[in-house]
Write a protein that holds these residues in place. Structure first.
Motif, short mmCIF file in Angstrom:
data_model
loop_
_atom_site.label_atom_id
_atom_site.label_comp_id
_atom_site.label_asym_id
_atom_site.label_seq_id
_atom_site.Cartn_x
_atom_site.Cartn_y
_atom_site.Cartn_z
N LYS A 68 15.82 -15.26 -5.80
CA LYS A 68 14.46 -15.44 -6.30
C LYS A 68 13.64 -16.28 -5.34
CE LYS A 68 15.15 -14.97 -11.29
NZ LYS A 68 15.17 -15.67 -12.58
N GLY A 69 12.43 -15.82 -5.09
CA GLY A 69 11.55 -16.52 -4.18
C GLY A 69 11.74 -16.16 -2.73
N ARG A 70 12.82 -15.45 -2.41
CA ARG A 70 13.10 -15.06 -1.03
C ARG A 70 13.08 -13.56 -0.83
NH1 ARG A 70 17.86 -15.96 1.13
NH2 ARG A 70 19.03 -15.92 -0.84
N PHE A 71 13.52 -12.81 -1.82
CA PHE A 71 13.59 -11.35 -1.72
C PHE A 71 12.52 -10.73 -2.60
CE2 PHE A 71 18.39 -10.84 -0.65
CZ PHE A 71 18.25 -11.75 0.39
N THR A 72 12.02 -9.58 -2.16
CA THR A 72 11.04 -8.84 -2.93
C THR A 72 11.42 -7.37 -2.95
OG1 THR A 72 9.27 -10.37 -2.26
CG2 THR A 72 8.61 -8.27 -3.21
N ILE A 73 11.53 -6.82 -4.14
CA ILE A 73 11.84 -5.41 -4.28
C ILE A 73 10.54 -4.65 -4.56
CG2 ILE A 73 12.32 -5.57 -6.77
CD1 ILE A 73 14.51 -3.44 -6.34
N SER A 74 10.43 -3.48 -3.98
CA SER A 74 9.25 -2.66 -4.19
C SER A 74 9.61 -1.19 -4.00
CB SER A 74 8.11 -3.05 -3.23
OG SER A 74 8.50 -2.85 -1.88
N ARG A 75 8.68 -0.34 -4.36
CA ARG A 75 8.93 1.10 -4.25
C ARG A 75 7.65 1.82 -3.86
NH1 ARG A 75 8.71 5.68 -7.77
NH2 ARG A 75 10.30 7.24 -7.23
N ASP A 76 7.79 2.79 -2.98
CA ASP A 76 6.70 3.67 -2.60
C ASP A 76 6.96 5.00 -3.30
OD1 ASP A 76 4.98 5.53 -1.36
OD2 ASP A 76 4.92 4.34 0.46
#
Length: 127
Positions: A68-76
């Motif tokens: 948390k606070g370091r990784f970011t998940i996303s999707r295109d």
């Protein structure tokens, strides 16, 4: 069935960043949750992050406390690609990272909720 292919792993120094990608192909119909898991040498596979999306509630993300606070998940959505942006990397983040597609189960963090998996990409954080 759905096919998943990770990319973007590599060697990075502590404090550095990497962005992992996961390209989804095949039968992706009616899938709305994907996640990232990792497995360090000699350790069990563990949950890292997940993302759920719908036209009704938008997008929800979930993270393990360790990232948390370091990784970011996303999707295109247009590219059918899942991402994991990893910042402030630590040696403890060293592992094979897998993307996965969820087909069953209530929990977005449980490994048994996911039925399709990529082959993994190695992330090594070392000076």
């Amino acid at each position: 069935q759905e096919q998943l292919q990770e990319s973007g792993g590599g060697l990075v120094q502590p404090g550095g960043s990497l962005r992992l990608s996961c390209a989804a192909s095949g039968r992706t119909f009616n899938r709305n949750t994907m996640g990232w898991f990792r497995q360090a040498a000699g350790k069990e596979r563990e949950f890292v992050a997940a993302i759920s999306w719908s036209s009704w509630i938008g997008t929800d993300t979930y993270y393990a406390d360790s990232v948390k606070g370091r990784f970011t998940i996303s999707r295109d959505n247009a590219k059918n690609t899942l991402y994991l942006q990893m910042d402030s990397l630590k040696p403890e983040d060293t592992a094979v990272y897998f993307c996965a597609s969820k087909n069953r189960g209530v929990s977005n963090t449980a490994i048994e909720s996911y039925d399709y998996w990529g082959q993994g990409t190695q992330v090594t954080v070392s000076s």
